[in-house]
Design an enzyme around this catalytic site. Structure first.
Site, short mmCIF file in Angstrom:
data_model
loop_
_atom_site.label_atom_id
_atom_site.label_comp_id
_atom_site.label_asym_id
_atom_site.label_seq_id
_atom_site.Cartn_x
_atom_site.Cartn_y
_atom_site.Cartn_z
N ASN A 133 37.28 51.63 37.42
CA ASN A 133 38.24 51.82 36.28
C ASN A 133 38.46 53.29 35.66
O ASN A 133 37.54 54.02 36.04
CB ASN A 133 38.05 50.88 35.06
CG ASN A 133 36.93 50.99 34.35
OD1 ASN A 133 36.40 51.95 34.13
ND2 ASN A 133 36.52 50.00 33.52
N MET A 135 37.53 54.25 32.54
CA MET A 135 36.40 54.43 31.51
C MET A 135 36.86 54.53 30.22
O MET A 135 35.94 55.20 29.52
CB MET A 135 35.46 55.47 32.07
CG MET A 135 34.94 55.50 33.47
SD MET A 135 34.18 56.84 34.16
CE MET A 135 35.50 57.41 35.13
N VAL A 265 31.90 33.98 48.32
CA VAL A 265 31.68 32.54 47.60
C VAL A 265 33.17 31.69 48.02
O VAL A 265 34.05 32.27 47.50
CB VAL A 265 31.42 32.24 46.08
CG1 VAL A 265 31.40 30.94 45.78
CG2 VAL A 265 30.11 32.83 45.75
N HIS A 518 45.08 45.40 33.56
CA HIS A 518 44.54 44.60 32.61
C HIS A 518 44.96 43.06 32.80
O HIS A 518 45.25 42.54 31.95
CB HIS A 518 45.05 45.02 31.36
CG HIS A 518 44.37 46.39 30.87
ND1 HIS A 518 45.06 47.44 30.06
CD2 HIS A 518 43.46 47.30 31.56
CE1 HIS A 518 44.69 48.35 29.97
NE2 HIS A 518 43.67 48.39 30.90
C1 LIG Z 1 41.91 51.19 38.22
C2 LIG Z 1 41.59 50.29 37.07
C3 LIG Z 1 41.48 51.20 35.81
C4 LIG Z 1 41.17 50.64 34.64
N1 LIG Z 1 40.93 51.40 33.55
C5 LIG Z 1 40.24 50.79 32.47
C6 LIG Z 1 39.86 51.45 31.38
O1 LIG Z 1 40.16 52.68 31.23
N2 LIG Z 1 39.25 50.80 30.31
C7 LIG Z 1 39.22 49.61 30.19
O2 LIG Z 1 38.68 48.89 29.37
N3 LIG Z 1 39.43 48.72 31.30
C8 LIG Z 1 40.14 49.24 32.35
N4 LIG Z 1 40.47 48.56 33.43
C9 LIG Z 1 40.38 46.91 33.24
C10 LIG Z 1 38.94 46.60 33.24
O3 LIG Z 1 38.22 47.15 34.25
C11 LIG Z 1 39.00 45.17 33.91
O4 LIG Z 1 39.77 44.20 33.06
C12 LIG Z 1 37.51 44.49 33.77
O5 LIG Z 1 36.74 45.32 34.35
C13 LIG Z 1 37.69 42.97 34.70
O6 LIG Z 1 36.33 42.48 34.47
P1 LIG Z 1 36.02 40.85 35.22
O7 LIG Z 1 34.67 40.77 34.92
O8 LIG Z 1 37.08 40.31 34.60
O9 LIG Z 1 36.35 41.23 36.62
P2 LIG Z 1 35.89 42.31 37.78
O10 LIG Z 1 35.01 43.41 37.10
O11 LIG Z 1 37.01 42.64 38.76
O12 LIG Z 1 34.65 41.46 38.46
C14 LIG Z 1 34.77 40.49 39.62
C15 LIG Z 1 33.92 40.74 40.63
O13 LIG Z 1 33.64 39.31 41.29
C16 LIG Z 1 33.55 39.70 42.54
N5 LIG Z 1 34.23 38.69 43.57
C17 LIG Z 1 35.49 38.35 43.42
N6 LIG Z 1 35.57 37.11 44.12
C18 LIG Z 1 34.56 36.75 44.63
C19 LIG Z 1 33.97 35.94 45.53
N7 LIG Z 1 34.91 34.87 45.99
N8 LIG Z 1 32.57 35.88 45.79
C20 LIG Z 1 31.97 36.80 45.52
N9 LIG Z 1 32.27 37.85 44.74
C21 LIG Z 1 33.58 37.86 44.19
C22 LIG Z 1 34.48 40.88 42.65
O14 LIG Z 1 34.21 41.79 44.02
C23 LIG Z 1 34.14 41.70 41.55
O15 LIG Z 1 33.02 42.42 41.75
C24 LIG Z 1 40.74 48.97 34.77
C25 LIG Z 1 40.88 48.27 35.85
C26 LIG Z 1 41.22 48.93 36.87
C27 LIG Z 1 41.26 48.20 38.31
#
Ligand SMILES: Cc1cc2nc3c(=O)[nH]c(=O)nc-3n(C[C@H](O)[C@H](O)[C@H](O)COP(=O)(O)OP(=O)(O)OC[C@H]3O[C@@H](n4cnc5c(N)ncnc54)[C@H](O)[C@@H]3O)c2cc1C
Length: 576
Positions: A133, A135, A265, A518
């Site tokens: 992301n 950051m 998974v 997001h």
């Molecule tokens: C390019 C980008 C820029 C961003 N910039 C910002 C920012 O500057 N500031 C901010 O606050 N937010 C930002 N965000 C948003 C924020 O980073 C996300 O909302 C947050 O990290 C999501 O967290 P999560 O735990 O929901 O999912 P994720 O962090 O996506 O974690 C899910 C994990 O599960 C794993 N996974 C998925 N399916 C399976 C499966 N079936 N089996 C095993 N593993 C699996 C994935 O590989 C991943 O590692 C950004 C996002 C992106 C993509």
């Protein structure tokens, strides 16, 4: 060759080289837990699916109890060097560590992009999206969490009750904030390093927004949540602070933590009483394994993959599952209520500058960030303004690759901006009303789900976006912008509209519309999970990640999700 086409080719070439380095040298592996030796039929107390923003936090907190055996399963591997270095951030998108989803074509919302659908980057590695992301450290507004408390009828989500969890994870390293009353809102002992990168060149832009009547503040995460500032970053000592480097690396040798990487998974199994009892997974070598669980399964696969996994396991809308021949365990609106912030990009070419040296440890896009309301009496923001102060080469990369705008737009902008400082201004509708949904395309877990983003399906979102961009555009009337004869860059698509007319701004918002990253809401609190994040209708199964957030927060989502995970870990430990 067009400038934008050759820029994309350069980036792809660099990404291939970086990938080759990562797969041959494994330069970062020493930082992370080793691959656990796991066999079919093994049993753990807790199994966490997905080592992303949320999953790494939960793995850390649950293994604080040495008697709990915890398995963390992640589809990706270790983050590569370009994930660690803030300056290489632009190379993460569409890399081997990106799930690289795209939306279903809606014929309307992505008109300025090639192809005209949403690019949906999602991190596929330890740390998940926190490893890919941009950051920005943004908590949102007290209003957001008080609203969650109302939706769940559970006061544990009120702002006063979530604030300690933001503080718990944070290690703020900004001396200026520590010397203000805002310090009371921050943490100094947490895993997540948080800093500000002060840049002289942002001052004139802060001054410009001040001339427009916006308050200039030091911190929008403390006692003032409105106003313009240089944002806090999840960067410390020159390195990205993903949840993998901050929550997982320091505990990589805990004997009760087992991390299984490159493992997907594919299903959660239930017994006849609807207790979640095991997961099915496929390892890197294609071996299929079933892992039992004594206490709980925690799904933290993110807002796209968590609903996919739940639906594959029989939890979702009955008709949709039955159409695919999936046995229904619980009929719940999984995959519905998909939300994301929609934004619009406006670009300004300013004074002439010479090329600036690049430092991979520095944040590459000095930023002025603001949170503002239309009605001055309102305490929570309607829109966010993210202003990147960059050079014209960065503009080209950002326009053509990061934001995948059409080459006609990027080449036009680049020509006008070449050799000048550029402000790329992203105006974000913080409380969109449009909703999308996620559906399974197939019962094959490797086939990507269908993502219907629903952008602008509620017409007020486009109207609001156009009006917020128009407000920010008033920056062109300020002293600095006038002094340097700033050029507001107009995409060819809107050049024939009467400047500053309603039609112009609507055209502009549609053409320069850009989804944020997001995604939330697809296993929402109140409809799919309860206030303790337990899935309705079954036992021993929780979802903990962005998908449980019922309504958009007033800002970026990484830190709110880390807070949710901190809180969930306490629920689990307390047996709630
Ligand atoms: C390019 C980008 C820029 C961003 N910039 C910002 C920012 O500057 N500031 C901010 O606050 N937010 C930002 N965000 C948003 C924020 O980073 C996300 O909302 C947050 O990290 C999501 O967290 P999560 O735990 O929901 O999912 P994720 O962090 O996506 O974690 C899910 C994990 O599960 C794993 N996974 C998925 N399916 C399976 C499966 N079936 N089996 C095993 N593993 C699996 C994935 O590989 C991943 O590692 C950004 C996002 C992106 C993509």
């Amino acid at each position: 060759m067009d400038a934008s086409v050759s820029e994309i080719a350069n980036i792809t070439w660099t990404q291939n080289v970086l990938h080759l380095l990562a797969t041959t040298l494994h330069l970062t592996s020493y930082l992370y837990p080793e691959q656990a030796l796991i066999y079919d039929g093994d049993v753990f107390d807790y199994v966490i699916v997905g080592a992303g923003s949320a999953g790494c936090v939960i793995a850390n907190r649950l293994t604080e109890d040495p008697t709990s055996r915890v398995l963390l399963v992640e589809a990706g591997g270790d983050p590569p060097i370009e994930s660690h270095l803030p300056g290489l951030m632009p190379y993460m998108k569409q890399s081997a560590e990106d799930w690289n989803y795209t939306s279903i074509y809606d014929g309307y919302s992505q008109q300025g992009h090639t192809p005209p659908i949403s690019d949906i980057p999602r991190g596929k590695m330890l740390g998940g999206c926190s490893s890919i992301n941009y950051m920005y450290y943004v908590r949102g507004n007290p209003y957001d969490y008080d609203n969650w408390a109302k939706i769940t009828n559970d006061n544990t989500w009120s702002y006063n009750n979530v604030l300690p969890y933001f503080i718990k994870s944070e290690r703020l390293q900004d001396p200026n904030i520590w010397n203000t009353p805002s310090a009371a809102f921050h943490g100094s002992e947490g895993y997540l390093g948080v800093t500000k990168q002060y840049e002289k060149r942002t001052n004139k832009y802060l001054q410009a927004f001040s001339e427009l009547g916006y308050n200039i503040v030091l911190d929008t995460n403390g006692n003032y949540t409105l106003g313009f500032t240089e944002p806090l970053l999840t960067v410390a000592n020159g390195y990205r602070q993903s949840t993998a480097t901050t929550f997982l690396s320091p505990i990589k040798n805990r004997s009760n933590l087992y991390v299984l990487k490159h493992t997907m998974v594919t299903k959660i199994n239930f017994d006849e009483h609807n207790n979640a009892v095991s997961i099915e997974a496929i390892k890197e070598n294609k071996e299929k394994i079933t892992i039992g669980v004594n206490k709980e399964i925690i799904v933290s696969a993110g807002a796209i993959n968590s609903p996919q996994l739940l639906m594959l396991s029989g939890i979702g809308p009955r008709k949709h599952l039955e159409d695919l021949g999936i046995n229904v365990i619980a009929d719940l609106p999984v995959g519905e209520n998909l939300q994301n912030h929609i934004s619009g990009i406006s670009t300004y070419a300013l004074e002439k500058i010479s090329e600036r040296p690049k430092n991979p440890h520095k944040y590459p896009q000095p930023t002025v960030m603001g949170f503002a309301t239309v009605n001055n009496l309102q305490t929570y923001p309607d829109y966010q303004s993210v202003n990147l102060i960059v050079d014209s080469d960065y503009l080209l990369e950002n326009c053509a690759f990061t934001n995948y705008f059409k080459k006609e737009i990027c080449d036009t902008f680049y020509k006008q901006a070449k050799g000048r400082e550029v402000m790329i201004s992203q105006t974000v509708v913080l409380h969109p009303k449009s909703r999308g949904r996620i559906l399974l395309q197939s019962i094959n877990p490797y086939v990507y789900p269908e993502i219907y983003t629903g952008y602008f399906s509620d017409a007020s979102d486009l109207e609001n976006l156009a009006s917020y961009i128009e407000r920010i555009n008033r920056v062109t009337t300020t002293n600095y912008f006038q002094d340097v004869n700033a050029t507001f860059l107009i995409p060819p698509d809107c050049a024939s509209n009467e400047p500053d007319s309603e039609e112009f701004w609507r055209c502009y918002a549609l053409c320069m519309g850009m989804p944020m990253n997001h995604y939330i809401g697809t296993c929402a609190m109140g409809s799919v999970v309860d206030g303790r994040l337990k899935v309705f209708g079954v036992q021993r199964l929780r979802v903990v990640d962005g998908s449980v957030i019922p309504n958009m927060t007033s800002g970026n989502t990484n830190v709110p999700i880390i807070m949710v995970a901190e809180k969930a870990a306490d629920f689990i430990k307390a047996g709630n």
